[in-house]
Design a protein around this motif. Structure first.
Motif, mmCIF file in Angstrom:
data_model
loop_
_atom_site.group_PDB
_atom_site.id
_atom_site.type_symbol
_atom_site.label_atom_id
_atom_site.label_comp_id
_atom_site.label_asym_id
_atom_site.label_seq_id
_atom_site.Cartn_x
_atom_site.Cartn_y
_atom_site.Cartn_z
ATOM 1 N N MET A 1 0.395 21.818 -55.423
ATOM 2 C CA MET A 1 1.767 22.272 -55.965
ATOM 3 C C MET A 1 2.436 23.280 -54.923
ATOM 4 S SD MET A 1 1.739 20.240 -58.489
ATOM 5 C CE MET A 1 3.552 20.947 -59.033
ATOM 6 N N PRO A 2 3.548 23.135 -54.820
ATOM 7 C CA PRO A 2 4.449 24.098 -54.012
ATOM 8 C C PRO A 2 5.072 25.354 -54.834
ATOM 9 C CG PRO A 2 5.709 22.301 -54.253
ATOM 10 C CD PRO A 2 4.477 21.831 -54.979
ATOM 11 N N PRO A 3 5.103 26.588 -54.441
ATOM 12 C CA PRO A 3 6.061 27.618 -55.152
ATOM 13 C C PRO A 3 7.139 26.782 -55.845
ATOM 14 C CG PRO A 3 5.172 28.241 -52.874
ATOM 15 C CD PRO A 3 4.931 26.862 -52.763
ATOM 16 N N VAL A 4 7.522 27.710 -56.975
ATOM 17 C CA VAL A 4 8.563 27.259 -57.481
ATOM 18 C C VAL A 4 9.522 28.448 -57.662
ATOM 19 C CG1 VAL A 4 7.732 25.390 -58.524
ATOM 20 C CG2 VAL A 4 7.774 27.685 -59.786
ATOM 21 N N GLY A 5 10.891 28.304 -57.690
ATOM 22 C CA GLY A 5 12.027 29.385 -57.892
ATOM 23 C C GLY A 5 12.745 29.416 -56.589
ATOM 24 N N ASP A 6 13.845 30.190 -56.757
ATOM 25 C CA ASP A 6 14.698 30.452 -55.653
ATOM 26 C C ASP A 6 13.883 31.488 -54.683
ATOM 27 O OD1 ASP A 6 16.679 28.945 -56.581
ATOM 28 O OD2 ASP A 6 17.364 30.532 -57.839
ATOM 29 N N ALA A 7 14.193 31.152 -53.318
ATOM 30 C CA ALA A 7 13.568 32.016 -52.329
ATOM 31 C C ALA A 7 14.203 33.156 -52.023
ATOM 32 C CB ALA A 7 13.189 31.404 -51.060
ATOM 33 N N VAL A 8 14.053 34.396 -51.932
ATOM 34 C CA VAL A 8 14.688 35.598 -51.604
ATOM 35 C C VAL A 8 13.576 36.303 -50.560
ATOM 36 C CG1 VAL A 8 15.922 35.578 -53.878
ATOM 37 C CG2 VAL A 8 13.668 36.672 -53.579
ATOM 38 N N PRO A 9 14.397 37.055 -49.676
ATOM 39 C CA PRO A 9 13.613 38.114 -48.595
ATOM 40 C C PRO A 9 12.934 38.908 -49.646
ATOM 41 C CG PRO A 9 15.955 37.792 -48.016
ATOM 42 C CD PRO A 9 15.816 36.999 -49.586
ATOM 43 N N LEU A 10 11.903 39.241 -49.201
ATOM 44 C CA LEU A 10 10.772 40.188 -49.672
ATOM 45 C C LEU A 10 11.218 41.597 -49.354
ATOM 46 C CD1 LEU A 10 8.338 40.414 -51.779
ATOM 47 C CD2 LEU A 10 6.785 40.639 -49.715
ATOM 48 N N GLU A 11 11.716 42.346 -50.323
ATOM 49 C CA GLU A 11 11.962 43.472 -50.111
ATOM 50 C C GLU A 11 10.883 44.445 -49.848
ATOM 51 O OE1 GLU A 11 14.274 45.368 -53.498
ATOM 52 O OE2 GLU A 11 15.520 43.839 -53.434
ATOM 53 N N GLY A 12 11.164 45.264 -48.603
ATOM 54 C CA GLY A 12 10.121 46.237 -48.084
ATOM 55 C C GLY A 12 9.137 45.607 -47.408
ATOM 56 N N ALA A 13 9.337 44.373 -46.881
ATOM 57 C CA ALA A 13 8.180 43.706 -45.985
ATOM 58 C C ALA A 13 8.343 44.319 -44.875
ATOM 59 C CB ALA A 13 8.400 42.226 -46.086
ATOM 60 N N HIS A 14 6.983 44.457 -44.022
ATOM 61 C CA HIS A 14 7.197 44.849 -42.772
ATOM 62 C C HIS A 14 6.794 43.450 -41.963
ATOM 63 C CE1 HIS A 14 7.507 49.181 -42.708
ATOM 64 N NE2 HIS A 14 7.041 49.170 -43.946
ATOM 65 N N GLY A 15 6.387 43.557 -40.686
ATOM 66 C CA GLY A 15 6.154 42.279 -39.996
ATOM 67 C C GLY A 15 7.065 41.864 -39.066
ATOM 68 N N ARG A 16 7.102 40.352 -38.955
ATOM 69 C CA ARG A 16 7.899 39.771 -37.775
ATOM 70 C C ARG A 16 9.104 39.130 -38.475
ATOM 71 N NH1 ARG A 16 2.566 38.440 -36.059
ATOM 72 N NH2 ARG A 16 1.907 39.916 -34.476
ATOM 73 N N THR B 1 5.249 34.256 -56.108
ATOM 74 C CA THR B 1 4.437 33.527 -54.816
ATOM 75 C C THR B 1 5.215 34.312 -53.634
ATOM 76 O OG1 THR B 1 3.630 31.573 -55.767
ATOM 77 C CG2 THR B 1 3.884 31.787 -53.294
ATOM 78 N N VAL B 2 4.327 34.979 -52.580
ATOM 79 C CA VAL B 2 4.857 35.424 -51.544
ATOM 80 C C VAL B 2 4.675 34.279 -50.409
ATOM 81 C CG1 VAL B 2 4.712 37.199 -49.612
ATOM 82 C CG2 VAL B 2 4.746 38.002 -51.914
ATOM 83 N N MET B 3 5.676 33.970 -49.541
ATOM 84 C CA MET B 3 5.671 33.104 -48.553
ATOM 85 C C MET B 3 5.744 33.713 -47.239
ATOM 86 S SD MET B 3 7.819 29.814 -50.287
ATOM 87 C CE MET B 3 9.138 30.557 -50.089
ATOM 88 N N ARG B 4 4.537 33.772 -46.525
ATOM 89 C CA ARG B 4 4.524 34.443 -45.245
ATOM 90 C C ARG B 4 4.617 33.512 -43.904
ATOM 91 N NH1 ARG B 4 0.496 36.020 -42.057
ATOM 92 N NH2 ARG B 4 -0.951 35.771 -43.689
ATOM 93 N N PRO B 5 5.799 33.099 -43.352
ATOM 94 C CA PRO B 5 5.590 32.306 -42.033
ATOM 95 C C PRO B 5 4.844 32.811 -41.034
ATOM 96 C CG PRO B 5 7.897 32.602 -43.028
ATOM 97 C CD PRO B 5 7.045 33.247 -43.511
ATOM 98 N N TYR B 6 3.876 31.922 -40.356
ATOM 99 C CA TYR B 6 3.345 32.373 -39.181
ATOM 100 C C TYR B 6 4.275 32.570 -37.993
ATOM 101 C CZ TYR B 6 -1.206 31.718 -41.382
ATOM 102 O OH TYR B 6 -2.163 31.604 -42.210
ATOM 103 N N ARG B 7 4.130 33.928 -37.393
ATOM 104 C CA ARG B 7 5.130 34.244 -36.277
ATOM 105 C C ARG B 7 4.223 34.853 -35.190
ATOM 106 N NH1 ARG B 7 8.031 31.533 -38.885
ATOM 107 N NH2 ARG B 7 10.093 32.106 -39.569
ATOM 108 N N ARG B 8 4.338 34.364 -34.119
ATOM 109 C CA ARG B 8 3.765 35.214 -32.927
ATOM 110 C C ARG B 8 4.282 36.551 -32.590
ATOM 111 N NH1 ARG B 8 0.103 31.668 -30.509
ATOM 112 N NH2 ARG B 8 0.656 29.227 -30.983
ATOM 113 N N GLY B 9 3.364 37.369 -32.057
ATOM 114 C CA GLY B 9 3.943 38.640 -31.584
ATOM 115 C C GLY B 9 3.714 38.623 -30.246
ATOM 116 N N GLY B 10 4.076 39.994 -29.530
ATOM 117 C CA GLY B 10 3.987 40.316 -28.167
ATOM 118 C C GLY B 10 4.949 39.377 -27.432
ATOM 119 N N LEU B 11 4.920 39.228 -26.102
ATOM 120 C CA LEU B 11 5.576 38.663 -25.036
ATOM 121 C C LEU B 11 5.735 37.165 -25.622
ATOM 122 C CD1 LEU B 11 4.851 40.506 -21.876
ATOM 123 C CD2 LEU B 11 6.603 40.971 -23.365
#
Length: 240
Positions: free
Chosen positions: A49-64, A73-83
């Motif tokens: 089952m996929p997450p349900v509800g409207d997607a909104v940016p997660l406040e206070g999230a760090h990362g890429r 549910t928090v959805m964190r897409p995979y992103r590469r770092g560095g060059l």
């Protein structure tokens, strides 16, 4: 379809946490929509089952960037770092990296380690590979850089958590200050187990991992401009 491709090592005798709740095995369903991320996803969660509800940016999230919240549910897409991110930001050869992170995260959760609940992952074909998303249960709290003083008051629980990882032989290269969450009711939660792996350990109880974790956190704290007193939180170069 049962999807559990990785085996987690037995816990060490010195493990300081009580076992957590066992999670249901994953089932995978194809060609589903994810809130805010479009369609064509293969979703691997209990029941598929996929997450349900409207997607909104997660406040206070760090990362890429790109981290969303839909319901609890928090959805964190995979992103590469560095060059490499300038050449290939989000495409991976296969979905196995996502499956490996979920397996480690699930093992930690079921072992009672202080982390958020893993809910599954999703992936879809893109260009010459795949892109992925990790699902976790939303938990209230501030990341360490948003409240340096809280980290100073929770020195013992942070050192205990890192020591437990060392004893288990689990190296997590993304364990930095932004992935340490302080819930309002006390304790800590450690986040993001991408690329975490078990490594052969010497007979001295994980001593070789302790300085690596310490150096990783010190580099993170200095990069983020942490106050000088926070550097003492991570402890000495040798494990206390």
């Amino acid at each position: 379809m049962i999807h559990d491709p990785y085996i987690i090592l037995p816990l060490p005798d010195s493990w300081p946490y009580d076992p957590g709740r066992s999670l249901r095995p994953l089932g995978c369903r194809i060609n589903l929509e994810l809130p805010g991320l479009g369609g064509g996803w293969r979703v691997c969660t209990p029941g598929g089952m996929p997450p349900v509800g409207d997607a909104v940016p997660l406040e206070g999230a760090h990362g890429r960037g790109g981290i969303l919240r839909a319901g609890d549910t928090v959805m964190r897409p995979y992103r590469r770092g560095g060059l490499l991110r300038h050449i290939n930001e989000r495409t991976y050869r296969t979905h196995l990296r996502f499956a490996a992170e979920y397996a480690v995260h699930r093992g930690l959760w079921e072992a009672g380690f202080p982390t958020v609940e893993p809910l599954g992952y999703a992936w879809r074909p893109v260009r010459f590979g795949v892109e992925g998303v990790m699902f976790t249960r939303w938990a209230e709290g501030d990341s360490w850089p948003r409240n340096w003083e809280v980290g100073v008051t929770r020195t013992d629980v942070l050192r205990q958590a890192i020591g437990a990882l060392c004893d288990w032989g689990l190296w997590s290269p993304d364990l930095n200050a932004t992935n340490i969450l302080f819930p309002p009711d006390g304790g800590i939660l450690l986040l993001d187990w991408d690329r975490a792996r078990f490594e052969p350990q010497p007979s001295n109880g994980g001593e070789d991992l302790w300085p690596r974790y310490r150096a990783r956190l010190e580099r993170s704290l200095r990069k983020l401009g942490a106050p000088a007193e926070t550097l003492a939180v991570i402890g000495p170069a040798r494990r206390p």
